[in-house]
Design a protein around this motif. Structure first.
Motif: not given
Length: 334
Positions: A50-57, A83-84, A86-92, A130-132
Motif C-alpha cells: 500500500s505504501l509503495i503504490y499510494t500517492n499519499e505516502k 526493499k523499496e 525500507a528505503k522510504m523508512a530510512q529517508d523519512w 531484503s530489508l537489511k
C-alpha cells in the motif's frame, strides 16, 4: 545468509509500546511521549504494498520529531516491495524497521503476511534480508510462539535461527500462539495461553540474540521482573487503555530522576499540539479518543470523559473548553 551478530543494536530498548491497529497513530504516540521520553514507540502496521503504490505516502509515514525513538512496522511478503519500503523508512527518518509476523487478522493472513508467515521461515528470512540490505536501520521482527498446530519448541527455535541468520537485530515474541481458524484477533490476544517459559527457554538456548517478551503485562513491576530474563518488554493493550498507570517508566525502568506527570500536566503540555492540529484542519476527536483514557479512577472521571467525547464528536470542542475542563482536573490534584 550472514552469520549471527550478537547484540547488534547498540541502544537496547528496555520497554516498548506495541504497534496496535487503530490505536498507535501519531496522536497516541505524542501522548505516550509525554509520559515517557525513553520508551520505544511503534507505528500501526503499514502494508508495504500500500505504501509503495499510494500517492499519499506522508499519510503512512509522517510522524513528529518528538516521537523519537520510533520504529515503523511493515507487513508484507514480497522482498522487492519491502526493499523499496525500507528505503522510504530510512529517508523519512525512522529509527528502526519492524517486520510483522504476528498479526492473526484474517484480512492480514489472506494477504499471506502476519502470523501465517511463521509457517514459511525461509520466506521470512528472505524478507528480512531484503530489508537489511536496503537500509542502515536496525531491522527487527515481531512474531508469536507458533501458529495453529505448528507450535512445538523445535519449530519456534528453527524459525528464530533462520531469521537470525538472515540478520534480524531483535526478536519481539508474543508469548501466545496464533490460532488462525476459529479465533478472531481479539480472542487471539487472550485465549491462547501465555507461555513465558517457552520464550525464556528460547533465550537461554540463544543467549546471543536480543529477545523481547510481549503479552499479558499490566504494570511496571511485572515488566521490571521480566527484564531479569529478557532484553526488553513490549506493552500493548494495557498501556493503551490505562496510559497513566505507566507514568513512572522513565524513573523505574530507565533510572531517570524525573517527576511523574498527572493527567492534567500531560493534557496541558499537549494543548499546543492539539491547537496546531485543529488549525490545520484536523478533528478534535482524532486526539481526544486517545486522550480520554488518561482520566480514570478519580471522582467524576466518567463525566469528564463524556464531556470531552460528546463535544469532540459533535465538533464543538475548542481549546478554551479543553483548558477549562483540564483546570478542573488540576484543582482536584489530577
Amino acid at each position: 545468509m550472514s552469520s549471527i551478530k550478537p547484540n547488534s543494536i547498540k541502544n537496547i530498548h528496555k520497554l516498548s509500546i506495541a504497534p496496535m491497529m487503530d490505536c498507535t497513530d501519531r496522536h497516541f504516540r505524542m501522548i505516550m511521549r509525554k509520559i515517557s521520553s525513553k520508551a520505544l514507540l511503534y507505528t500501526e502496521m503499514v502494508v508495504a504494498q500500500s505504501l509503495i503504490y499510494t500517492n499519499e505516502k506522508e499519510k503512512f509515514l509522517d510522524f513528529n520529531d518528538e516521537e523519537h525513538p520510533i520504529s515503523i512496522q511493515f507487513g508484507g511478503d514480497n522482498p522487492t516491495i519491502l526493499k523499496e519500503a525500507a528505503k522510504m523508512a530510512q529517508d523519512w527518518g525512522y529509527d528502526e524497521i519492524n517486520f510483522n509476523v504476528g498479526c492473526p487478522s484474517p484480512r492480514v493472513c489472506s494477504g499471506n503476511f502476519g502470523a501465517s508467515l511463521m509457517k514459511e521461515p525461509e520466506k521470512v528470512a528472505r524478507c528480512i534480508e531484503s530489508l537489511k540490505n536496503s537500509c542502515n536501520l536496525p531491522v527487527t521482527i515481531k512474531h508469536r510462539i507458533g501458529v495453529d498446530k505448528d507450535d512445538s519448541f523445535m519449530n519456534l527455535n528453527n524459525f528464530v535461527r533462520h531469521v537470525a541468520n538472515a540478520g534480524a537485530d531483535r526478536f519481539t515474541i508474543h508469548a501466545r500462539k496464533a490460532i488462525l481458524k476459529g479465533l478472531n484477533p481479539k480472542q487471539n490476544r487472550t485465549i491462547p495461553p501465555l507461555k513465558y517459559d517457552l520464550v525464556k527457554k528460547l533465550k537461554n538456548l540463544n543467549p546471543e540474540l536480543l529477545i523481547e517478551i510481549n503479552g499479558g503485562f499490566t504494570n511496571i513491576n511485572q515488566s521490571i521482573e521480566a527484564l531479569s530474563d529478557f532484553d526488553g518488554v513490549m506493552i500493548g493493550r494495557s498501556i493503551y487503555k490505562h496510559p497513566l498507570r505507566w507514568s513512572e517508566i522513565d524513573q523505574k525502568v530507565y533510572g531517570i530522576n524525573t517527576k511523574s506527570k498527572s493527567a492534567s500536566d500531560i493534557i496541558f503540555s499537549l494543548i499546543p499540539y492539539i491547537e496546531d492540529h485543529l488549525t490545520n484542519g484536523g478533528k478534535s476527536w482524532d486526539i481526544c479518543k486517545h486522550l480520554i483514557n488518561l482520566v480514570e479512577g478519580i471522582p467524576k472521571a466518567k463525566i469528564w470523559r463524556n464531556q470531552i467525547s460528546i463535544k469532540s464528536i459533535k465538533k464543538e470542542l475548542d481549546i478554551n473548553y479543553l483548558r477549562k475542563l483540564t483546570s478542573k482536573l488540576k484543582e482536584m490534584g489530577y
